[in-house]
Design a protein around this motif. Structure first.
Motif, mmCIF file in Angstrom:
data_model
loop_
_atom_site.group_PDB
_atom_site.id
_atom_site.type_symbol
_atom_site.label_atom_id
_atom_site.label_comp_id
_atom_site.label_asym_id
_atom_site.label_seq_id
_atom_site.Cartn_x
_atom_site.Cartn_y
_atom_site.Cartn_z
ATOM 1 N N PHE A 126 0.834 -1.195 0.000
ATOM 2 C CA PHE A 126 0.000 0.000 0.000
ATOM 3 C C PHE A 126 0.869 1.246 0.000
ATOM 4 N N ASP A 127 1.085 1.815 -1.173
ATOM 5 C CA ASP A 127 1.866 3.043 -1.335
ATOM 6 C C ASP A 127 0.949 4.135 -1.880
ATOM 7 N N VAL A 128 0.371 4.943 -0.996
ATOM 8 C CA VAL A 128 -0.583 5.945 -1.450
ATOM 9 C C VAL A 128 -0.480 7.220 -0.615
ATOM 10 N N ASP A 129 -0.897 8.304 -1.243
ATOM 11 C CA ASP A 129 -1.050 9.595 -0.580
ATOM 12 C C ASP A 129 -2.531 9.941 -0.671
ATOM 13 N N ILE A 130 -3.267 9.724 0.420
ATOM 14 C CA ILE A 130 -4.715 9.882 0.406
ATOM 15 C C ILE A 130 -5.082 11.349 0.623
ATOM 16 N N PRO A 131 -5.893 11.952 -0.258
ATOM 17 C CA PRO A 131 -6.334 13.334 -0.035
ATOM 18 C C PRO A 131 -7.041 13.466 1.317
ATOM 19 N N ASN A 132 -6.612 14.454 2.090
ATOM 20 C CA ASN A 132 -7.169 14.672 3.436
ATOM 21 C C ASN A 132 -6.963 13.473 4.354
ATOM 22 N N GLY A 133 -5.958 12.685 4.035
ATOM 23 C CA GLY A 133 -5.677 11.506 4.847
ATOM 24 C C GLY A 133 -4.188 11.272 4.957
ATOM 25 N N PRO A 134 -3.795 10.098 5.444
ATOM 26 C CA PRO A 134 -2.381 9.829 5.674
ATOM 27 C C PRO A 134 -1.609 9.518 4.394
ATOM 28 N N VAL A 135 -0.307 9.711 4.462
ATOM 29 C CA VAL A 135 0.605 9.234 3.421
ATOM 30 C C VAL A 135 1.197 7.928 3.933
ATOM 31 N N LEU A 136 0.923 6.853 3.231
ATOM 32 C CA LEU A 136 1.377 5.528 3.657
ATOM 33 C C LEU A 136 2.197 4.900 2.539
ATOM 34 N N MET A 137 3.443 4.567 2.844
ATOM 35 C CA MET A 137 4.354 3.977 1.862
ATOM 36 C C MET A 137 4.862 2.656 2.428
ATOM 37 N N ILE A 183 -13.545 -19.750 0.750
ATOM 38 C CA ILE A 183 -13.672 -18.606 1.660
ATOM 39 C C ILE A 183 -12.490 -17.683 1.406
ATOM 40 N N MET A 184 -12.774 -16.453 1.009
ATOM 41 C CA MET A 184 -11.722 -15.469 0.772
ATOM 42 C C MET A 184 -11.492 -14.651 2.037
ATOM 43 N N LEU A 185 -10.249 -14.568 2.466
ATOM 44 C CA LEU A 185 -9.899 -13.852 3.685
ATOM 45 C C LEU A 185 -9.243 -12.522 3.341
ATOM 46 N N VAL A 186 -9.739 -11.443 3.961
ATOM 47 C CA VAL A 186 -9.199 -10.113 3.697
ATOM 48 C C VAL A 186 -8.952 -9.394 5.029
ATOM 49 N N PRO A 187 -8.040 -9.885 5.855
ATOM 50 C CA PRO A 187 -7.717 -9.182 7.102
ATOM 51 C C PRO A 187 -7.101 -7.830 6.778
ATOM 52 N N SER A 188 -7.560 -6.782 7.476
ATOM 53 C CA SER A 188 -7.229 -5.435 7.014
ATOM 54 C C SER A 188 -7.016 -4.446 8.139
ATOM 55 N N ALA A 189 -6.349 -3.348 7.755
ATOM 56 C CA ALA A 189 -6.286 -2.130 8.567
ATOM 57 C C ALA A 189 -6.591 -0.982 7.608
ATOM 58 N N PHE A 190 -7.799 -0.983 7.057
ATOM 59 C CA PHE A 190 -8.204 0.010 6.068
ATOM 60 C C PHE A 190 -8.219 1.401 6.687
ATOM 61 N N THR A 191 -7.733 2.399 5.943
ATOM 62 C CA THR A 191 -7.838 3.768 6.423
ATOM 63 C C THR A 191 -9.304 4.190 6.463
ATOM 64 N N HIS A 223 -5.297 4.515 16.415
ATOM 65 C CA HIS A 223 -4.129 3.800 16.941
ATOM 66 C C HIS A 223 -3.091 4.762 17.510
ATOM 67 N N SER A 224 -2.964 5.907 16.885
ATOM 68 C CA SER A 224 -1.988 6.938 17.285
ATOM 69 C C SER A 224 -2.402 8.238 16.626
ATOM 70 N N GLU A 225 -1.636 9.278 16.840
ATOM 71 C CA GLU A 225 -1.965 10.566 16.229
ATOM 72 C C GLU A 225 -1.926 10.508 14.709
ATOM 73 N N LYS A 226 -1.161 9.581 14.167
ATOM 74 C CA LYS A 226 -0.964 9.526 12.729
ATOM 75 C C LYS A 226 -1.798 8.455 12.033
ATOM 76 N N ARG A 227 -2.522 7.647 12.807
ATOM 77 C CA ARG A 227 -3.164 6.506 12.150
ATOM 78 C C ARG A 227 -4.524 6.184 12.759
ATOM 79 N N GLU A 228 -5.504 5.987 11.876
ATOM 80 C CA GLU A 228 -6.853 5.594 12.266
ATOM 81 C C GLU A 228 -7.376 4.578 11.260
#
Length: 291
Positions: A126-137, A183-191, A223-228
Motif C-alpha cells: 500500500f503506497d498511497v497519498d490519500i487526499p485529506n488523509g495519511p501518506v502511507l508507503m 472462503i476469501m480472507l481479507v484481514p485489514s487495517a483500512f484507512t 491507533h496513534s496521532e498519525k493513524r486511524e
C-alpha cells in the motif's frame, strides 16, 4: 433471480475487530479475549486483522519487532490457539524480511494444536497519498511476497490475502478457479477515508464474482496521532449478503459470528455456473483502436 435456500450451517466462524497499538502485551491480551469469546460461542476458527500483533507510530517501527515465524512472539499466538482449541487466522504479522530494512507482512494460519498450517506474504503493498488523509508507503519498510496461497481449514478452503490485495480481483479469481478456495480472507487495517468509500462494496464484489464467502477482520479506531482505521469487520456469503458485521469502529472491539455452509456455496455456484462459462482471456488477442 432469488438466492437458493439456505441449508443447515455446517460450521461456525468468528471475525475479529480490534484496535492494535505499539504495546505488544496489550495487543496479545485483546487477541486472547477475542479467542476465548470465539471458543465460548462454539466457533472452530477466529479471524484476526492485519497488524494484530503490532501497529507502530512511525512507519519503520515494526522493524524493531519483526521476527521469524518460529520466534517467541508467534509462539505465544500458537499457544493461544492450542489453549483455546480454536484455529487462528493471524492477518498480518511482521515476519523477518530479506534485509534489516524490510519485513514481510505475513498472514499466518495456525491450527488448534498450535501448528502453523500456512503462511502468505502480502503481495500488493500500500503506497498511497490519500487526499485529506495519511501518506502511507508500505514498500519503504516491507517487501512483497511472490506466492499465492490457499489452505484447508475446518470451515473449508481458505484463500489467503491481506488488505490492499482486495483491489486486485485477478488474485481472487485465481484463488477460486485455480486453487479451489471457498472462503476469501481479507484481514485489514483500512484507512478511514478509503474504508468509508470502498470497504463493503469491494468485499461484496469479491464475494459475488468468486461465489465465495468473504471474511474480513478489521482494525478499528485511533491507533496513534498519525493513524486511524475504519473497522466494520464483516462476513459475507457467496450471494453477496452480509451475514455479520461489527458496526462501531470506536467501541466495536469484539467478534461477530456466522455459519459457513459449503452446501449453500455449492448451490450458488451451480445456479450460476461461472466456472463453466469462464474463458481464459489471456489467450485472446488484444487490440486497441487508435485515432
Amino acid at each position: 433471480m432469488e438466492p437458493p435456500p439456505k441449508r443447515a450451517g455446517v460450521s461456525k466462524a468468528a471475525v475479529g475487530q480490534m484496535r492494535a497499538t505499539n504495546d505488544l502485551e496489550a495487543n496479545f491480551e485483546t487477541c486472547s479475549t477475542l479467542a476465548s469469546a470465539a471458543a465460548s460461542q462454539g466457533c472452530s476458527i477466529l479471524f484476526l486483522p492485519e497488524c494484530f500483533a503490532y501497529i507502530g507510530i512511525a512507519g519503520n517501527d515494526a522493524l524493531a519487532v519483526m521476527e521469524p515465524l518460529d520466534g517467541p512472539l508467534m509462539a505465544r499466538y500458537r499457544q493461544l490457539a492450542k489453549d483455546t482449541g480454536v484455529w487462528l487466522s493471524l492477518g498480518g504479522f511482521p515476519e523477518t524480511g530479506p534485509d534489516a530494512d524490510h519485513r514481510y507482512n505475513t498472514h499466518v494460519l495456525v491450527d488448534s494444536d498450535g501448528d502453523v498450517r500456512a503462511s502468505y506474504r502480502k503481495i500488493h503493498l500500500f503506497d498511497v497519498d490519500i487526499p485529506n488523509g495519511p501518506v502511507l508507503m508500505e514498500s519503504k519498510t516491507a517487501s512483497p511476497g511472490d506466492a499465492i496461497v490457499a489452505a484447508d481449514s475446518p470451515i473449508g478452503r481458505l484463500g489467503m490475502t491481506v488488505c490492499y490485495d482486495l483491489r486486485f480481483p485477478e488474485l481472487y479469481s485465481r484463488l477460486r478457479h485455480e486453487m479451489g478456495a471457498q472462503i476469501m480472507l481479507v484481514p485489514s487495517a483500512f484507512t478511514k477515508p478509503t474504508g468509508e468509500a470502498h470497504w463493503e462494496v469491494l468485499l461484496r464484489a469479491r464475494a459475488i464474482e468468486t461465489q465465495s464467502y468473504v471474511i474480513a477482520a478489521a482494525q478499528a479506531g485511533v491507533h496513534s496521532e498519525k493513524r486511524e482505521s475504519y473497522g466494520h469487520a464483516i462476513i459475507i456469503d457467496p450471494w453477496g449478503k452480509v451475514l455479520a458485521k461489527l458496526e462501531d469502529p470506536d467501541n466495536g472491539i469484539g467478534i461477530a459470528t456466522a455459519d459457513i455452509d459449503l452446501g449453500y456455496l455449492e448451490d450458488v455456484r451451480e445456479r450460476i455456473p461461472v466456472d463453466k462459462h469462464r474463458r481464459k482471456l489471456e489467450t485472446f488477442e488484444a487490440t486497441v483502436e487508435k485515432e
